[in-house]
Each structure stands twice: as C-alpha cells, then as structure tokens.
Motif scaffolding. Sequence first.
Motif, PDB file in Angstrom:
ATOM      1  N   PRO A 203      -5.311   6.714 -17.336  1.00  0.00           N
ATOM      2  CA  PRO A 203      -4.077   7.485 -17.085  1.00  0.00           C
ATOM      3  C   PRO A 203      -3.061   6.677 -16.291  1.00  0.00           C
ATOM      4  CG  PRO A 203      -6.022   8.805 -16.600  1.00  0.00           C
ATOM      5  CD  PRO A 203      -6.507   7.412 -16.826  1.00  0.00           C
ATOM      6  N   ALA A 204      -1.810   6.779 -16.680  1.00  0.00           N
ATOM      7  CA  ALA A 204      -0.748   6.014 -16.023  1.00  0.00           C
ATOM      8  C   ALA A 204      -0.602   6.383 -14.554  1.00  0.00           C
ATOM      9  CB  ALA A 204       0.569   6.231 -16.764  1.00  0.00           C
ATOM     10  N   GLY A 205      -0.845   7.657 -14.208  1.00  0.00           N
ATOM     11  CA  GLY A 205      -0.641   8.092 -12.837  1.00  0.00           C
ATOM     12  C   GLY A 205      -1.848   7.943 -11.932  1.00  0.00           C
ATOM     13  N   ALA A 206      -2.961   7.445 -12.457  1.00  0.00           N
ATOM     14  CA  ALA A 206      -4.174   7.334 -11.647  1.00  0.00           C
ATOM     15  C   ALA A 206      -4.090   6.148 -10.684  1.00  0.00           C
ATOM     16  CB  ALA A 206      -5.394   7.188 -12.546  1.00  0.00           C
ATOM     17  N   GLU A 207      -4.664   6.332  -9.494  1.00  0.00           N
ATOM     18  CA  GLU A 207      -4.803   5.206  -8.568  1.00  0.00           C
ATOM     19  C   GLU A 207      -5.787   4.206  -9.178  1.00  0.00           C
ATOM     20  OE1 GLU A 207      -6.529   4.248  -4.080  1.00  0.00           O
ATOM     21  OE2 GLU A 207      -6.333   6.335  -4.761  1.00  0.00           O
ATOM     22  N   ARG A 208      -5.482   2.935  -9.049  1.00  0.00           N
ATOM     23  CA  ARG A 208      -6.333   1.906  -9.660  1.00  0.00           C
ATOM     24  C   ARG A 208      -6.904   0.987  -8.589  1.00  0.00           C
ATOM     25  NH1 ARG A 208      -3.784   0.545 -15.535  1.00  0.00           N
ATOM     26  NH2 ARG A 208      -2.848   2.598 -15.912  1.00  0.00           N
ATOM     27  N   ILE A 209      -8.198   0.696  -8.731  1.00  0.00           N
ATOM     28  CA  ILE A 209      -8.885  -0.207  -7.805  1.00  0.00           C
ATOM     29  C   ILE A 209      -9.476  -1.347  -8.618  1.00  0.00           C
ATOM     30  CG2 ILE A 209     -10.786  -0.489  -6.175  1.00  0.00           C
ATOM     31  CD1 ILE A 209     -10.557   2.440  -5.488  1.00  0.00           C
ATOM     32  N   ARG A 210      -9.072  -2.553  -8.300  1.00  0.00           N
ATOM     33  CA  ARG A 210      -9.655  -3.748  -8.943  1.00  0.00           C
ATOM     34  C   ARG A 210     -10.993  -4.041  -8.273  1.00  0.00           C
ATOM     35  NH1 ARG A 210      -7.171  -8.481 -11.075  1.00  0.00           N
ATOM     36  NH2 ARG A 210      -8.816  -9.857 -11.879  1.00  0.00           N
ATOM     37  N   LEU A 211     -12.073  -3.990  -9.061  1.00  0.00           N
ATOM     38  CA  LEU A 211     -13.411  -4.166  -8.492  1.00  0.00           C
ATOM     39  C   LEU A 211     -13.612  -5.602  -8.025  1.00  0.00           C
ATOM     40  CD1 LEU A 211     -15.966  -2.173 -10.693  1.00  0.00           C
ATOM     41  CD2 LEU A 211     -15.186  -1.690  -8.371  1.00  0.00           C
ATOM     42  N   GLY A 212     -13.947  -5.749  -6.773  1.00  0.00           N
ATOM     43  CA  GLY A 212     -14.356  -7.015  -6.191  1.00  0.00           C
ATOM     44  C   GLY A 212     -15.633  -6.738  -5.424  1.00  0.00           C
ATOM     45  N   SER A 213     -15.483  -6.327  -4.179  1.00  0.00           N
ATOM     46  CA  SER A 213     -16.627  -5.881  -3.400  1.00  0.00           C
ATOM     47  C   SER A 213     -16.997  -4.464  -3.824  1.00  0.00           C
ATOM     48  CB  SER A 213     -16.292  -5.900  -1.910  1.00  0.00           C
ATOM     49  OG  SER A 213     -17.243  -5.166  -1.165  1.00  0.00           O
ATOM     50  N   LEU A 214     -18.215  -4.290  -4.342  1.00  0.00           N
ATOM     51  CA  LEU A 214     -18.642  -2.957  -4.769  1.00  0.00           C
ATOM     52  C   LEU A 214     -18.746  -2.009  -3.585  1.00  0.00           C
ATOM     53  CD1 LEU A 214     -21.390  -3.782  -7.429  1.00  0.00           C
ATOM     54  CD2 LEU A 214     -19.021  -3.076  -7.810  1.00  0.00           C
ATOM     55  N   ALA A 215     -19.192  -2.510  -2.451  1.00  0.00           N
ATOM     56  CA  ALA A 215     -19.334  -1.651  -1.277  1.00  0.00           C
ATOM     57  C   ALA A 215     -17.969  -1.141  -0.813  1.00  0.00           C
ATOM     58  CB  ALA A 215     -20.030  -2.410  -0.147  1.00  0.00           C
ATOM     59  N   LEU A 216     -16.954  -2.004  -0.824  1.00  0.00           N
ATOM     60  CA  LEU A 216     -15.613  -1.585  -0.425  1.00  0.00           C
ATOM     61  C   LEU A 216     -15.064  -0.543  -1.395  1.00  0.00           C
ATOM     62  CD1 LEU A 216     -13.183  -1.922   1.444  1.00  0.00           C
ATOM     63  CD2 LEU A 216     -12.419  -3.816  -0.010  1.00  0.00           C
ATOM     64  N   ALA A 217     -15.281  -0.773  -2.697  1.00  0.00           N
ATOM     65  CA  ALA A 217     -14.822   0.198  -3.690  1.00  0.00           C
ATOM     66  C   ALA A 217     -15.528   1.532  -3.512  1.00  0.00           C
ATOM     67  CB  ALA A 217     -15.057  -0.349  -5.091  1.00  0.00           C
ATOM     68  N   ALA A 218     -16.828   1.489  -3.211  1.00  0.00           N
ATOM     69  CA  ALA A 218     -17.588   2.726  -3.024  1.00  0.00           C
ATOM     70  C   ALA A 218     -17.056   3.520  -1.830  1.00  0.00           C
ATOM     71  CB  ALA A 218     -19.071   2.407  -2.843  1.00  0.00           C
ATOM     72  N   ARG A 219     -16.646   2.829  -0.758  1.00  0.00           N
ATOM     73  CA  ARG A 219     -16.082   3.522   0.406  1.00  0.00           C
ATOM     74  C   ARG A 219     -14.764   4.197   0.042  1.00  0.00           C
ATOM     75  NH1 ARG A 219     -17.441  -1.417   2.992  1.00  0.00           N
ATOM     76  NH2 ARG A 219     -19.425  -1.254   4.113  1.00  0.00           N
ATOM     77  N   ARG A 220     -13.949   3.508  -0.728  1.00  0.00           N
ATOM     78  CA  ARG A 220     -12.667   4.099  -1.120  1.00  0.00           C
ATOM     79  C   ARG A 220     -12.877   5.300  -2.034  1.00  0.00           C
ATOM     80  NH1 ARG A 220      -8.226  -0.209  -2.889  1.00  0.00           N
ATOM     81  NH2 ARG A 220      -7.086   1.781  -3.071  1.00  0.00           N
ATOM     82  N   ILE A 221     -13.858   5.190  -2.928  1.00  0.00           N
ATOM     83  CA  ILE A 221     -14.147   6.319  -3.821  1.00  0.00           C
ATOM     84  C   ILE A 221     -14.691   7.496  -3.014  1.00  0.00           C
ATOM     85  CG2 ILE A 221     -15.665   7.089  -5.703  1.00  0.00           C
ATOM     86  CD1 ILE A 221     -15.440   4.188  -6.795  1.00  0.00           C
ATOM     87  N   ALA A 222     -15.557   7.207  -2.047  1.00  0.00           N
ATOM     88  CA  ALA A 222     -16.135   8.274  -1.225  1.00  0.00           C
ATOM     89  C   ALA A 222     -15.040   9.007  -0.441  1.00  0.00           C
ATOM     90  CB  ALA A 222     -17.182   7.698  -0.272  1.00  0.00           C
ATOM     91  N   GLY A 223     -13.975   8.300  -0.066  1.00  0.00           N
ATOM     92  CA  GLY A 223     -12.902   8.925   0.696  1.00  0.00           C
ATOM     93  C   GLY A 223     -11.804   9.527  -0.164  1.00  0.00           C
ATOM     94  N   HIS A 224     -11.939   9.407  -1.479  1.00  0.00           N
ATOM     95  CA  HIS A 224     -10.894   9.900  -2.383  1.00  0.00           C
ATOM     96  C   HIS A 224     -11.024  11.410  -2.594  1.00  0.00           C
ATOM     97  CE1 HIS A 224      -7.974   9.773  -5.635  1.00  0.00           C
ATOM     98  NE2 HIS A 224      -8.828  10.416  -6.415  1.00  0.00           N
TER      99      HIS A 224
END
Length: 402
Positions: A42-63
């Motif tokens: 979706p054009a309006g979705a927030e996008r996260i470029r995967l690098g550190s999986l742990a960092l991405a998981a924290r951002r997803i957990a707080g979303h």
Amino acid sequence: MADRVTVIGWDGSPLTAAARSALGAATLVAGAAHHLALPEVPAGAERIRLGSLALAARRIAGHRGTAVVLADGDPGFFGVVRTLRAPEFGLEVEVVPAVSSVAAAFARAGMPWDDAQVVVAHPRTLRRAVNVCRAHPKVAVLTSPGAGPAELGLLMDGVHRTFVICEELGTTREQVSVVTSDKAADHTWRDPNVVIVIGGAAGPADPGWIAGRDPAAGPRGWTLPAEAHGGDLGEGERDLLRVSQLARLGPRVGDLVWDIGCGSGTFATEAARAGAAVIAVDTDPRACARADATARRYGVRLQVVHGTAPHVLENLPEPDVVRVGGGGAAVVSAVADRRPQRIVTHAATRDAAERVGRDLTEHGYRVECALLQSVELDTRAWTETERSVAFLLSGVLPARDA
C-alpha cells in the motif's frame, strides 16, 4: 503492540490471495528493497527496510496497526519468524509460507536434498560452515555478505568441491552457475544466493529415514573395535586409549579436528563418523594411504596431509580440537600455540607425561592426566593375552572451551 502481524514468504511467484489480503490491510510493511517495491504494498503504509531483525521487531512491537513482514523463501526456515516470536518482543504472528530458497536451489540443480546438511554462513559462523562442507558430501549454505561463495571457496583451500551457486532465486535476475571451489573467489556473486556444495564421500543410494546425515549410518558402536580397522594398530591406537581420547575431545559437526601422527587412521575415522571435519597428518606415506582407505571404507572423507610436524602444521586451517598421536612435547607445544579448544596426547613414561603437562599448563591449558592400563584376556581360558599401559593427557583452554 501491533494489532496483527503477518509474515509473508516470497519465492518470486505471484502472491496468494491470503498474502494480497494481508498486504492490502497493512499500515506497516517491513522487507528488503525488492519486497518494498512490489506493487501490492500500500502506498500509504509505513515502510521499514530490513537490516537488523531485532530493531525491526521492536518497531513492529511498538506499532499501532496492522504489520506485514515480507521475507524471501520460507520465513520459518532460518528466517524472520524465530526473531519475531522471541519472548522479548511478545509478538504473535501468522505466516503465509513459500518455497524455501534451499528447496528452490536444489530444484534448479535437479537434485534431491533430503540427505543434505543445511548451514547458515555469517562472518561469525563461516569457519564452522566450511567445516561442515569439508566433512559432508552434500551441503546447502545460506550465505550472507562477507560469507558468500568467494569466502567459502577461499577457506576450502586444499579440499576439492563443486559449487552450485544460485543467485537471486525467484527474480528476473536469477542465475545458476556451477564452478569448482577453487574458482569461486574469481567471481563477484550477487546477494542473496544459496551455494550447494557437492563432493567428498558418496551419500546413500537409497532414500533414508531421516533428513540430513543419518547418525546411525555405519556399524553400530560409538567406536569400532581394533579388528574393524584391520588389526595391526600402533601403541597409540589401542581401543581404550582411542576411546578415552575421543571422549575428551568430543568432536562434533562444525569442528575441524587435527589428527597428528594418524597411523592407520582409526582415530581420524572415528572423529569423522561423529560429523567433524578431519585433517590427518603423518610422516609415513603408507600410513597416509591406509588412513584414507580406512575412512573410505566407513563412508567418510579425510583430508590427508603427508609431512612432518610441527613444520607441516603452519599452513593448515585453525583447528577446534587436536589429537597428537606422535611427535612428543615439541609437537604438542606447536599445537598449543594455535590455541585449539582441546588437545589430547599420550606418553609412555611419567617423565614424558610431566614434560607435556608442564608445557600445556604454561600455554594456559587446564591439564588432566590419567594412567590407562588395558589387559586383554582370552575368554576360553581367561588368561592374559596382551597388556598396554599409557599416560593419557588432555588439555582444555578455559577461555575457548564450549
């Protein structure tokens, strides 16, 4: 916490209805660059470029909203699902699976893979992945930047293997190349890629009952009796001494074992049967030939090096554990300079054992010594037929032992 987390595996095929539905409702999408470029995001979705999986998981957990994570292949097979489900993130995930990159690679190569070992190579695990490739006839390596085909080939020096390198599977840039291991470093390879490493001892002709290496393959017994090795063994290869040395070293999958003064190859073969990669060294070319033949008889492969220790050891790759079957204190000292986790050797006299023990202690090893006495009896008359006595020394480097 995210209201819903869906992990979508992607193998290059059109997305399923379930995957498209999850993506359509996503307010956050995480993935690699080629995932985030998919038209279904979706054009309006927030996008996260995967690098550190742990960092991405924290951002997803707080979303606050609905999150989707896109991953190549099967995300439950050495993939992101394990990280996302870790207790510290508290995420419950739904998974839309896809064909794993390992399965796709073997399909492109037209080969079965139920008898293959599968390893992950990161810079920190590259050496252990290479040791698995040395020891086993069919290995799939999930590579990463800095631990790719070129690095694998460089560390396989002295061992010939065939590499089937599958680049960017499932994309329009997919390419499958076949090279020998010594040529892999001559090319630049695109990420992501999977390397199938073929060679060494032949695998079973018939389908097995367990994926990967059958731990019960070959004759029953943790170690084999002397007669299984053709008899005529040296003093340092007696059953009791050999079993005790194996018990103290504990060779395992991912290890590289040096067997210095390998003799008939009994110890080296037993270590290889445990799944370790083994380099067997001897000054006698006849011993080298016999060690190679012994290993082949039991379906394992050794790298056999003809030469005199300690000089021949200088160019060998770093060992995890070492058995010194010959050469005395000078060889033990040279081995200790290379800092393997564990060293075992034996001595015929107490004075010789003390010299070796002192040297190991000075190198920082915790030393144990035991006097082993073996008496063989003829059970028909219960009379003694043979007696052997040896001092068994073992050194453990506390800082590296695991």
